[in-house]
Scaffold this motif. Structure first.
Motif, PDB file in Angstrom:
ATOM      1  N   ALA A  35     -74.349 -69.726   4.055  1.00 12.20           N
ATOM      2  CA  ALA A  35     -73.008 -69.198   4.343  1.00 12.20           C
ATOM      3  C   ALA A  35     -73.070 -67.864   5.075  1.00 12.20           C
ATOM      4  CB  ALA A  35     -72.186 -69.057   3.060  1.00 12.20           C
ATOM      5  N   CYS A 194     -65.165 -64.230   1.924  1.00 10.90           N
ATOM      6  CA  CYS A 194     -64.352 -65.218   1.218  1.00 10.90           C
ATOM      7  C   CYS A 194     -65.159 -66.517   1.134  1.00 10.90           C
ATOM      8  CB  CYS A 194     -63.044 -65.458   1.946  1.00 10.90           C
ATOM      9  SG  CYS A 194     -62.054 -63.960   2.217  1.00 10.90           S
ATOM     10  N   GLU A 195     -65.669 -66.831  -0.037  1.00 13.06           N
ATOM     11  CA  GLU A 195     -66.455 -68.051  -0.225  1.00 13.06           C
ATOM     12  C   GLU A 195     -65.526 -69.263  -0.177  1.00 13.06           C
ATOM     13  OE1 GLU A 195     -69.639 -68.730  -0.577  1.00 13.06           O
ATOM     14  OE2 GLU A 195     -70.444 -66.686  -0.543  1.00 13.06           O
ATOM     15  N   THR A 196     -65.753 -70.149   0.763  1.00 13.97           N
ATOM     16  CA  THR A 196     -64.872 -71.297   0.948  1.00 13.97           C
ATOM     17  C   THR A 196     -65.617 -72.614   0.764  1.00 13.97           C
ATOM     18  OG1 THR A 196     -65.265 -71.142   3.340  1.00 13.97           O
ATOM     19  CG2 THR A 196     -63.286 -70.082   2.480  1.00 13.97           C
ATOM     20  N   ARG A 200     -68.569 -72.894   5.989  1.00 16.42           N
ATOM     21  CA  ARG A 200     -69.387 -71.809   5.465  1.00 16.42           C
ATOM     22  C   ARG A 200     -70.192 -71.196   6.618  1.00 16.42           C
ATOM     23  NH1 ARG A 200     -70.512 -71.569   0.172  1.00 16.42           N
ATOM     24  NH2 ARG A 200     -72.771 -71.357   0.472  1.00 16.42           N
ATOM     25  N   SER A 205     -63.686 -63.010   5.878  1.00 15.70           N
ATOM     26  CA  SER A 205     -63.860 -61.855   4.995  1.00 15.70           C
ATOM     27  C   SER A 205     -62.548 -61.124   4.795  1.00 15.70           C
ATOM     28  CB  SER A 205     -64.896 -60.882   5.583  1.00 15.70           C
ATOM     29  OG  SER A 205     -66.130 -61.509   5.824  1.00 15.70           O
TER      30      SER A 205
END
Length: 375
Positions: A35, A194-196, A200, A205
């Motif tokens: 990511a 922002c972990e999605t 990735r 962010s």
């Protein structure tokens, strides 16, 4: 109406396909796993002219047009939808400056953006809103000889590598304006990523704007015209999302056909089973419809037409199509399709993102319905 690509477009398409398979595909799984924003790949795609496809040479572009943009995004997305999204999202700041910028802004910002020397991010989405400008909380206050911007932006793609940002904020009259902000400006702070689920590595962010000073000449367009700027830029980026949906669907179809020919059950390849054939036929039928819808919308933009409604139609259909096609690919692959070691699992997650980012499907339906009822 001509559904045959011209020779130049065919060359652009073929070159992008070759590049994607040789340079992008080998990196796709690692980009998804870590990511992390693929900075070197982003720079390479910029050097190849992929960020300036839609713009004339005097603006730093290649003059290929919006159809060429869609063709390249599609081919890159077949290899990695994150890489395709980098190309697609890069057009937001460029399109805003191309349509509304002054000659100086075009010289100082659009030319380096289109030529790949700079990368821009698009700062509209906030914690409380992703579509409604009335809910924007970021403020731009006039002080001295410029503006001071305070606020927070969320899910800002490309922000870890951005040189400039197109920032939307409300002025003292409550009207939304757009500002060109150097990412190196004091107070422009990149916070947590922002972990999605998918996409990735796109660099989405949180960005804080803590007393960022912007000179008067960096106001983009006239005061209070920010929403118009947003609508124009987003309509083009929806073409990019549509092309991403087509690209990821083509990748899923290719993998499914290959797997179905090799995988055997009851003493024969599963490709000979009617149930599998039905899935493959459904996949290609939906994908081809989406492909030509995306191409048509890009072609309309090349003719100088407004595509706000058409791009919403294309994004709505192509995003739903991508989710369904990759879901069918999972069915063809069975349990193997759910494994992290298999690319279909990544394609399925990436496809879902097309229904969510650059306006959720519900927003696209509202735009389409409003246009329909106004006629």
């Amino acid at each position: 109406m001509d559904f045959i690509l011209g020779e130049r477009d065919k060359m652009v398409q073929a070159a992008a396909k070759e590049y994607a398979q040789k340079a992008v595909l080998p990196l796709a799984a690692e980009i998804d796993r870590t990511a992390e924003f693929p900075l070197e790949l982003a720079r390479e795609m910029g050097a190849m002219g992929y960020y300036g496809l839609a713009y004339p040479a005097e603006c730093g572009g290649t003059g290929g047009g919006y159809l060429a943009y869609a063709l390249v995004v599609e081919q890159i997305s077949r290899a990695s939808m994150t890489a395709g999204a980098i190309v697609a999202v890069s057009i937001l700041s460029a399109e805003s400056i191309y349509r509304f910028g002054t000659d100086r802004q075009k010289r100082d910002f659009l030319v380096p953006l289109a030529s790949g020397e700079m990368l821009g991010c698009f700062c509209f989405t906030e914690p409380a809103t992703g579509s409604d400008p009335r809910a924007i909380a970021t403020r731009a206050v006039w002080q001295g000889d410029g503006y001071v911007i305070e606020g927070q932006k969320n899910f800002i793609a490309l922000s870890p590598a951005a040189d400039i940002a197109t920032v939307f904020a409300k002025d003292e009259d409550g009207k939304v304006s757009a500002y060109i902000v150097p990412a190196s400006a004091p107070g422009f702070v990149l916070r947590e990523p922002c972990e999605t689920l998918g996409l990735r590595g796109l660099g989405a962010s949180v960005v804080y704007l803590d007393g960022v000073r912007v000179p008067r000449e960096n106001l983009l367009g006239s005061p209070g015209s920010g929403y118009e700027t947003l609508l124009e830029a987003i309509s083009v980026e929806r073409v990019g999302v549509s092309a991403q949906g087509v690209g990821v669907s083509q990748a899923a179809l290719d993998l499914s056909v290959e797997y179905a020919k090799q995988r055997c059950a009851y003493g024969r390849p599963i490709a000979e089973m009617p149930t599998i054939q039905w899935l493959l036929a459904e996949m290609v039928s939906r994908m081809e419809a989406g492909r030509w819808l995306a191409y048509r919308t890009a072609s309309l933009r090349d003719q100088g037409l407004d595509i706000r409604n058409e791009s919403s139609v294309a994004k709505l259909y192509c995003s739903q199509m991508a989710v369904e096609v990759t879901r069918m690919a999972m069915q063809v692959h069975g349990s193997y399709g759910t494994m992290k070691s298999m690319p279909v699992e990544r394609l399925y997650r990436d496809a879902k993102m097309t229904e969510v980012y650059v306006g959720v499907s519900e927003i696209q339906r509202a735009i389409i319905a409003r246009h329909l009822l106004r006629q």
